[in-house]
Each structure stands twice: as C-alpha cells, then as structure tokens.
Write a protein that holds these residues in place. Structure first.
Motif, PDB file in Angstrom:
ATOM      1  N   HIS A  82       7.139  10.247  -5.536  1.00 26.46           N
ATOM      2  CA  HIS A  82       8.588  10.429  -5.567  1.00 26.46           C
ATOM      3  C   HIS A  82       9.132  10.369  -6.988  1.00 26.46           C
ATOM      4  O   HIS A  82      10.075  11.094  -7.321  1.00 26.46           O
ATOM      5  N   VAL A  83       8.559   9.540  -7.818  1.00 23.42           N
ATOM      6  CA  VAL A  83       9.000   9.482  -9.218  1.00 23.42           C
ATOM      7  C   VAL A  83       8.692  10.801  -9.912  1.00 23.42           C
ATOM      8  O   VAL A  83       9.527  11.342 -10.646  1.00 23.42           O
ATOM      9  N   ARG A  84       7.506  11.353  -9.674  1.00 24.14           N
ATOM     10  CA  ARG A  84       7.142  12.634 -10.280  1.00 24.14           C
ATOM     11  C   ARG A  84       8.083  13.738  -9.811  1.00 24.14           C
ATOM     12  O   ARG A  84       8.560  14.551 -10.609  1.00 24.14           O
ATOM     13  N   LEU A  85       8.381  13.762  -8.511  1.00 20.84           N
ATOM     14  CA  LEU A  85       9.297  14.778  -7.991  1.00 20.84           C
ATOM     15  C   LEU A  85      10.704  14.608  -8.561  1.00 20.84           C
ATOM     16  O   LEU A  85      11.381  15.596  -8.865  1.00 20.84           O
ATOM     17  N   ALA A  86      11.148  13.374  -8.723  1.00 19.25           N
ATOM     18  CA  ALA A  86      12.476  13.132  -9.292  1.00 19.25           C
ATOM     19  C   ALA A  86      12.523  13.574 -10.750  1.00 19.25           C
ATOM     20  O   ALA A  86      13.509  14.176 -11.197  1.00 19.25           O
ATOM     21  N   VAL A  87      11.461  13.305 -11.498  1.00 13.59           N
ATOM     22  CA  VAL A  87      11.420  13.725 -12.903  1.00 13.59           C
ATOM     23  C   VAL A  87      11.435  15.243 -12.995  1.00 13.59           C
ATOM     24  O   VAL A  87      12.154  15.821 -13.821  1.00 13.59           O
ATOM     25  N   TYR A  94       0.827  -1.206   0.000  1.00  7.97           N
ATOM     26  CA  TYR A  94       0.000   0.000   0.000  1.00  7.97           C
ATOM     27  C   TYR A  94       0.864   1.261   0.000  1.00  7.97           C
ATOM     28  O   TYR A  94       0.610   2.195  -0.761  1.00  7.97           O
ATOM     29  N   SER A  95       1.885   1.278   0.840  1.00  6.06           N
ATOM     30  CA  SER A  95       2.768   2.446   0.897  1.00  6.06           C
ATOM     31  C   SER A  95       3.496   2.648  -0.427  1.00  6.06           C
ATOM     32  O   SER A  95       3.667   3.781  -0.880  1.00  6.06           O
ATOM     33  N   SER A  96       3.913   1.566  -1.043  1.00  9.67           N
ATOM     34  CA  SER A  96       4.570   1.671  -2.343  1.00  9.67           C
ATOM     35  C   SER A  96       3.609   2.218  -3.388  1.00  9.67           C
ATOM     36  O   SER A  96       3.984   3.053  -4.209  1.00  9.67           O
ATOM     37  N   TYR A  97       2.385   1.770  -3.349  1.00 11.95           N
ATOM     38  CA  TYR A  97       1.380   2.224  -4.314  1.00 11.95           C
ATOM     39  C   TYR A  97       1.087   3.711  -4.140  1.00 11.95           C
ATOM     40  O   TYR A  97       0.879   4.431  -5.111  1.00 11.95           O
ATOM     41  N   ILE A  98       1.089   4.180  -2.910  1.00 14.92           N
ATOM     42  CA  ILE A  98       0.757   5.576  -2.637  1.00 14.92           C
ATOM     43  C   ILE A  98       1.952   6.499  -2.854  1.00 14.92           C
ATOM     44  O   ILE A  98       1.829   7.552  -3.479  1.00 14.92           O
TER      45      ILE A  98
END
Length: 80
Positions: A56-61, A47-51
């Motif tokens: 974090h991927v969007r922020l890294a991009v 669940y934590s991974s899904y949320i």
C-alpha cells in the motif's frame, strides 16, 4: 538492574495485564484459551501488516508521484 527488580517488574506487568483484560476471574483453562486467541490475533495482525503495508505504501507513492508530476517507472528505468 538487579534480577529481583526485573522479576518484580515482570510480575507487576503480568498483574496489570490480568487486571486490564479481566482474565484474573477466568479459570486456568479459560485463561489459556483466551491467551492463545489473543496471541493468535496479534500474530495475524503483525503478519498482515508485514505483508500488506509495503504494498500500500508503494501504491500510494506511485499515486502521489503521478499527481505531483513525478516520472513514470519506464522513464526512470530508461534514464538509469
């Protein structure tokens, strides 16, 4: 595959699970508590991974696109 082979394979997997976790030495009520805790922890991780991973991927991009000269969101929104 034959149903018997599937049943044997699943029982073999369960036996491996018991050996790896050493839960075969536990009493049945201890096994149920252990399995419940294990499933709860796995569910919380999923669940934590899904949320949180998409955020974090969007922020890294956004971070790396800013470093490498990508356009800002407002510029992209105006151009489309």
């Amino acid at each position: 595959m034959d149903v018997k082979h599937i049943k044997d394979y699943l029982s073999w997997l369960y036996y491996q699970y018991l050996l790896i976790t050493c839960s075969y030495v536990l009493e049945p009520w201890e096994q149920s508590i252990f399995n419940t805790l294990l499933l709860t922890i796995i569910a919380m991780v999923i669940y934590s991974s899904y949320i949180f991973i998409p955020i974090h991927v969007r922020l890294a991009v956004e971070f790396f696109s800013g470093i490498f000269g990508g356009q800002h969101e407002s510029t992209v929104a105006l151009m489309s």
